[in-house]
Design an enzyme around this catalytic site. Structure first.
Site, PDB file in Angstrom:
ATOM      1  CG  ASP A 188      -1.666   1.228   1.453  1.00 18.06           C
ATOM      2  OD1 ASP A 188      -2.379   1.640   0.526  1.00 18.06           O
ATOM      3  OD2 ASP A 188      -1.554   1.823   2.547  1.00 18.06           O
ATOM      4  CG  ASP A 237      -2.024   7.431   0.501  1.00 20.75           C
ATOM      5  OD1 ASP A 237      -1.032   7.667  -0.204  1.00 20.75           O
ATOM      6  OD2 ASP A 237      -3.189   7.789   0.197  1.00 20.75           O
ATOM      7  CG  ASP A 289     -11.074  23.319  -8.991  1.00 22.14           C
ATOM      8  OD1 ASP A 289     -12.321  23.321  -8.959  1.00 22.14           O
ATOM      9  OD2 ASP A 289     -10.403  23.712  -9.960  1.00 22.14           O
ATOM     10  CB  THR A 328      -1.951   2.923  -3.980  1.00 19.35           C
ATOM     11  OG1 THR A 328      -2.460   4.134  -3.406  1.00 19.35           O
ATOM     12  CG2 THR A 328      -1.386   3.244  -5.359  1.00 19.35           C
ATOM     13  CB  ALA A 329      -7.220   4.253  -3.419  1.00 13.23           C
ATOM     14  CE  LYS A 374      -5.239  -0.822  -1.882  1.00 15.09           C
ATOM     15  NZ  LYS A 374      -4.547  -0.083  -0.779  1.00 15.09           N
ATOM     16  CG  ASP A 423      -1.914   2.776   6.530  1.00 12.23           C
ATOM     17  OD1 ASP A 423      -2.592   3.652   7.085  1.00 12.23           O
ATOM     18  OD2 ASP A 423      -2.032   2.522   5.313  1.00 12.23           O
ATOM     19  CG  ASN A 435     -10.561   0.842   4.862  1.00 15.03           C
ATOM     20  OD1 ASN A 435     -11.517   0.402   5.490  1.00 15.03           O
ATOM     21  ND2 ASN A 435     -10.284   2.128   4.798  1.00 15.03           N
TER      22      ASN A 435
END
Length: 282
Positions: free
Chosen positions: A30, A32, A58, A136-137, A181, A204, A207
């Protein structure tokens, strides 16, 4: 027996120092708070905003949607909202320009935020002849930059559609999060001929239980409180590379810290514009 010449000895030496590849083993990381301190998409968005590529409104809107997603859990409406905000953030933007600026932002910001402990773990896998992937997202273009700069095999990330060199605002597939994922890792293992029982995964976040549960060696890195408890219950490895004050924040949702930082960035940009306007009046 006649001695070997220097020229003939070189190939033998290179062969002796070469680590044989492990074709059925890999490691999945992962990003983040596992590889990068904080949210990578925030660091990139901050850098783009500083270059005036996006407006302050934005940036605020994007960060608010990400806070709602990260603190609201994995309900379908939260995921859909996060998808829409991420796509609106880049719709109509040049792919080449964003990638080029993101390369600069990596050097300016991300490089100094790589956890040295996690980087060392990835290198151990590479040194053992294994492949190492980021999963990763984060948008795949950005994830690939991080992977390339760290000398990793590659990256799987959330994929946005491109047309005529611009992001369309539509998603290819779904946000790479949770079960999605894990599905991406299974598909990669099938394509690459990997034995997931011989693989490792690092994260970490609670999820990422689906991804961690796929492999023979799941490792909780800088875990949130829920993942730490689950890792202890299952007997998984736990590695924590945070120190002091950072380690004490285990139970604080990252999104809240990110949102606070985002507010500071947005406020700073607004103050800067006001100061410029005031100087123009004098």
């Amino acid at each position: 027996m006649p001695g070997l010449s220097a020229g003939s000895a070189v190939p033998e030496l290179e062969q002796a120092l070469t680590v044989p590849a492990q074709p059925d083993a890999a490691a999945f990381f992962d990003v983040d708070n596992t590889v990068v301190v904080g949210a990578s998409i925030f660091h990139f968005a901050k850098g783009l905003a500083a270059r005036k590529y996006f407006s302050t409104s934005d940036l605020r809107r994007f960060l608010w949607q990400q806070v709602r997603f990260r603190t609201g859990g994995e309900a379908h409406n939260n995921i859909a909202s996060a998808q829409e905000s991420a796509l609106a953030f880049i719709a109509g933007k040049s792919v080449a320009e964003i990638v080029a600026m993101s390369e600069e932002i990596y050097d300016e910001t991300i490089a100094a935020r790589i956890y040295s402990g996690t980087r060392a773990l990835a290198q151990l896998h590479l040194d053992a002849g294994e492949r190492v992937w980021l999963v990763t997202a984060t948008p795949e273009e950005l994830a690939r930059i991080i992977a390339r700069r760290l000398g990793l095999t590659g990256a799987l990330g959330t994929r946005a559609e491109e047309q005529d060199g611009l992001f369309t605002g539509r998603l290819i597939g779904e946000l790479l999060h949770g079960e999605a994922k894990a599905a991406a890792v299974r598909d990669l293992a099938l394509r690459e001929g990997l034995d997931l029982a011989q693989c490792a995964a690092y994260s970490d976040s609670i999820n990422d239980i689906p991804m961690l549960s796929l492999v023979g060696r799941p490792v909780a890195v800088n875990p949130d409180s829920a993942l730490r408890d689950e890792a202890r219950r299952r007997g998984w490895e736990i590695r924590d590379f945070r120190t002091g004050r950072k380690a004490a924040r285990i139970g604080v949702p990252t999104a809240l810290v990110t949102a606070a930082a985002g507010g500071a960035v947005a406020g700073g940009l607004a103050i800067g514009r006001r100061q410029e306007r005031n100087r123009g009046r004098t």
